[in-house]
Design an enzyme around this catalytic site. Sequence first.
Site, mmCIF file in Angstrom:
data_model
loop_
_atom_site.group_PDB
_atom_site.id
_atom_site.type_symbol
_atom_site.label_atom_id
_atom_site.label_comp_id
_atom_site.label_asym_id
_atom_site.label_seq_id
_atom_site.Cartn_x
_atom_site.Cartn_y
_atom_site.Cartn_z
ATOM 1 N N HIS A 132 7.931 6.393 10.452
ATOM 2 C CA HIS A 132 7.148 6.258 9.216
ATOM 3 C C HIS A 132 6.286 7.528 9.177
ATOM 4 O O HIS A 132 5.085 7.488 9.453
ATOM 5 C CB HIS A 132 6.308 4.987 9.320
ATOM 6 N N ARG B 119 12.072 3.297 1.422
ATOM 7 C CA ARG B 119 11.729 2.406 2.537
ATOM 8 C C ARG B 119 12.906 1.453 2.715
ATOM 9 O O ARG B 119 13.433 0.912 1.744
ATOM 10 C CB ARG B 119 10.463 1.615 2.232
ATOM 11 N N ARG C 263 0.806 -1.223 0.000
ATOM 12 C CA ARG C 263 0.000 0.000 0.000
ATOM 13 C C ARG C 263 0.835 1.266 0.000
ATOM 14 O O ARG C 263 0.481 2.231 -0.665
ATOM 15 C CB ARG C 263 -1.024 -0.009 1.131
ATOM 16 N N THR C 264 1.952 1.283 0.722
ATOM 17 C CA THR C 264 2.737 2.519 0.782
ATOM 18 C C THR C 264 3.369 2.824 -0.576
ATOM 19 O O THR C 264 3.353 3.964 -1.041
ATOM 20 C CB THR C 264 3.789 2.436 1.897
ATOM 21 N N LYS D 46 22.970 -8.216 -4.726
ATOM 22 C CA LYS D 46 24.262 -8.667 -5.256
ATOM 23 C C LYS D 46 25.409 -8.135 -4.409
ATOM 24 O O LYS D 46 26.558 -8.181 -4.798
ATOM 25 C CB LYS D 46 24.437 -8.192 -6.704
#
Length: 319
Positions: free
Chosen positions: A143, A115, A65-66, A93
């Site tokens: 957040h 994020r 959703r974010t 990697k």
Amino acid sequence: MASATVSAPFPHRHLLAIEGLSRADILQLLDEAEAWVETGRHARKHDDRLAGLTQVNAFFEASTRTLLSFEIAGKRLGADVVNLVASQSSLKKGETLLDTALTLNAMRPDVIVIRHESSGAVALIAEKVDCPVINAGDGRHEHPTQALLDALTIRRRKGRIEGLKVAICGDILHSRVARSNFHLLAALGAEVRAVAPPTLMPHGVERLGARPFTRMDEGLAGADVVMMLRLQLERMDGAWVPSTREYFATFGLTEARLAHAAPDVLVMHPGPMNRGVEIASSVADDIQRSAITEQVEMGVAVRMACLDLLTRARRAERP
Ligand code: NCD
């Protein structure tokens, strides 16, 4: 097309946390977001003030959703939105975080939304890049756009935030949503309670402006707003709760428990919800009291306000 009016410049280059924002900063973001709610309700939702700007959403941790919310917000503002998701990135990697930051920066984005699973990682990247950075959640730290969308939802439903009794319940220890909300609600004068089993209650929660409760019925007594948190099983490396069944029996939000709150209580959850673990389905789906889908709608408006405000200085450079 309805759109936010142009207000004073935002006095911060990045949006990394609610901690450190003034009451006036928070109110500016909420007021601007309020105007974008209307835009989202029209059939044609475009206001192209970010046209020509590149927005990179760099998500190094799973999100639905974010990420979607930031993508929709950027597109409604006319930006070229590009998503980088961890499973496809060179981090897998072995590239260091700083190399990733320098690579992103070399593509000359105008705003980066990040994020990351590590607390502090977003601030580290922000130091290395030339454009504004928005924190979309870093580890257990903060957040900020979630707390802003929660505040917008509360303010629209209740008409105010000051003086409201807000109970934040559940896995507070692992929750960046709770931390951002503690800072924001304290800044706007709410009476905040932290309700959690002792194993999931952070030490010194009082310093974040919240009063601790280890029993749901006491924490919920007379509450105007009940904000439930997801059990963050991915951040738990041991047995923090005896079992999810036991957890629901003592900390799950049921109709019976909610009866201790104010009659016009507002129920919130940032999602994703674990139905039957922290919240009963009948409570989550109660259209009178639950604001859970409204929170998602407010998320887009809040993110439009953040993207608009933080890119204003750059847009002024380029006519
Ligand atoms: C929250 C998050 O990622 O911190 N969710 C969200 O942003 N919608 C809360 C959670 O994951 O429980």
